[in-house]
Design a protein around this motif. Structure first.
Motif, PDB file in Angstrom:
ATOM      1  N   TRP A 198      -4.242  16.471  67.173  1.00 56.44           N
ATOM      2  CA  TRP A 198      -4.024  15.182  66.499  1.00 56.44           C
ATOM      3  C   TRP A 198      -4.011  15.364  64.983  1.00 56.44           C
ATOM      4  N   MET A 199      -4.946  16.171  64.464  1.00 58.03           N
ATOM      5  CA  MET A 199      -4.977  16.415  63.020  1.00 58.03           C
ATOM      6  C   MET A 199      -3.726  17.137  62.558  1.00 58.03           C
ATOM      7  N   ASP A 201      -0.822  17.040  63.888  1.00 56.71           N
ATOM      8  CA  ASP A 201       0.297  16.092  63.911  1.00 56.71           C
ATOM      9  C   ASP A 201       0.262  15.178  62.688  1.00 56.71           C
ATOM     10  N   ARG A 202      -0.968  14.754  62.318  1.00 56.83           N
ATOM     11  CA  ARG A 202      -1.079  13.864  61.153  1.00 56.83           C
ATOM     12  C   ARG A 202      -0.688  14.601  59.874  1.00 56.83           C
ATOM     13  N   GLU A 205       3.041  14.872  59.731  1.00 58.82           N
ATOM     14  CA  GLU A 205       3.647  13.622  59.272  1.00 58.82           C
ATOM     15  C   GLU A 205       3.640  13.562  57.744  1.00 58.82           C
ATOM     16  N   MET A 206       2.508  13.977  57.161  1.00 57.81           N
ATOM     17  CA  MET A 206       2.414  14.002  55.698  1.00 57.81           C
ATOM     18  C   MET A 206       3.441  14.959  55.117  1.00 57.81           C
ATOM     19  N   GLU A 230      -3.684   9.646  51.481  1.00 58.40           N
ATOM     20  CA  GLU A 230      -3.570   8.773  52.651  1.00 58.40           C
ATOM     21  C   GLU A 230      -3.848   9.551  53.939  1.00 58.40           C
ATOM     22  N   CYS A 231      -3.294  10.752  54.032  1.00 58.92           N
ATOM     23  CA  CYS A 231      -3.512  11.585  55.212  1.00 58.92           C
ATOM     24  C   CYS A 231      -4.988  11.919  55.366  1.00 58.92           C
ATOM     25  N   ASP A 234      -7.070   8.916  56.481  1.00 59.29           N
ATOM     26  CA  ASP A 234      -6.922   8.609  57.906  1.00 59.29           C
ATOM     27  C   ASP A 234      -7.793   9.533  58.762  1.00 59.29           C
ATOM     28  N   ILE A 235      -7.760  10.816  58.453  1.00 63.75           N
ATOM     29  CA  ILE A 235      -8.516  11.792  59.240  1.00 63.75           C
ATOM     30  C   ILE A 235     -10.009  11.612  59.021  1.00 63.75           C
ATOM     31  N   ASP A 238     -11.376   8.630  60.898  1.00 63.03           N
ATOM     32  CA  ASP A 238     -11.591   8.893  62.318  1.00 63.03           C
ATOM     33  C   ASP A 238     -12.866   9.707  62.523  1.00 63.03           C
TER      34      ASP A 238
END
Length: 286
Positions: A198-199, A201-202, A205-206, A230-231, A234-235, A238
């Motif tokens: 998941w990380m 993938d995030r 995206e960045m 922003e990335c 988000d992490i 979580d």
């Protein structure tokens, strides 16, 4: 675990990491514990060990049985297993008494004396059986994964991750879906892999968003840094809200995700995440 915060971990967290009440005095100097802290930690661990053993007795399958063996040289009782007793996804290697005996032998030490002394009230009704099992352990006891099926246990790590579970929630996972520590460690490792994916993938995206920026723009660096912020936010959010990593004793776990947070796009996502976690935990930069 971070020895600086050893008293801040729950007794289960310590037990899951392999620490038992018999270890505390030997490690008191390393952990810089006072005499009062040593006694308090030993008491907490002993209570948790008893709680875990009780949980295993109540929830793991009882596949072990004890009777005379016609092939043995003595007339005493010996250990056998009934594979039919393992139902509904359970397996012989998760036998309740064998799991307890394995923990006593490999982690607590002096297993026979622990059983006979009444140190663990949860085991009082199984004293005779456990003594027989311990006598036969080397020759007859099964490994923790013997007979395990690929579909045994709880929902897959991917399913649980998708519903909000994180690898740091070992205590909640154990008491909701009790299993052997060995099997649970395999599951937590798989859940951690889901978190890493998941990380990654995030971060990807960045990186895609950075690729879309105009490198010749006057504010290119500012836009790139904003995407990284922003990335990381988000992490870190979580980690704090879902994984419960917002306390000082859990900061060391961020190191598990160093590679997942790495990027060659000129921004430090890992450092940003760690800084947010430190601010949340009230810990100064080292």
């Amino acid at each position: 675990m971070d020895a600086r915060y050893i008293m801040d971990y729950t007794a289960f967290e310590l037990m899951y990491e392999g620490i038992r009440h018999t270890d505390v005095e030997d490690r008191a100097e390393e952990w810089q514990l006072t005499a009062e802290q040593v006694e308090a930690l030993k008491k907490r661990l002993l209570e948790e060990e008893n709680r875990v053993y009780e949980c295993w007795i109540e929830n793991l399958p009882h596949c072990a049985f004890f009777e005379q063996d016609d092939d043995a040289e003595d007339d005493g009782l010996h250990l056998f297993y009934d594979s039919d007793a393992a139902e509904d996804g359970w397996y012989v290697g998760a036998d309740a008494l064998t799991t307890i005996a394995r923990d006593l032998r490999s982690k607590v030490g002096d297993a026979r004396e622990c059983v006979k002394s009444g140190l663990f009230p949860a085991l009082a009704d199984y004293t005779e059986e456990l003594l027989v099992l311990l006598d036969d352990y080397r020759e007859r006891a099964v490994d923790y994964d013997e007979g395990k099926r690929s579909d045994a246990g709880v929902d897959s790590p991917a399913v649980l991750f998708g519903t909000g579970w994180r690898p740091s929630e070992v205590e909640d996972i154990f008491y909701q879906w009790p299993d052997t520590f060995e099997s649970m460690q395999d599951f937590i490792s798989a859940l951690r892999s889901e978190y890493i994916s998941w990380m990654e993938d995030r971060v990807a995206e960045m990186e895609d968003a950075i690729d879309e920026l105009d490198e010749d723009a006057a504010d290119y660096d500012k836009q790139r840094e904003a995407l990284a912020d922003e990335c990381a936010a988000d992490i870190a959010d979580d980690m704090i809200c879902n994984a419960g990593m917002g306390e000082p004793q859990y900061l060391y776990e961020v190191e598990d995700y160093d590679r997942a947070l790495s990027t060659e796009y000129g921004v430090d996502v890992y450092g940003r995440v760690l800084r947010i976690l430190r601010e949340q935990a009230g810990v100064d930069e080292e």
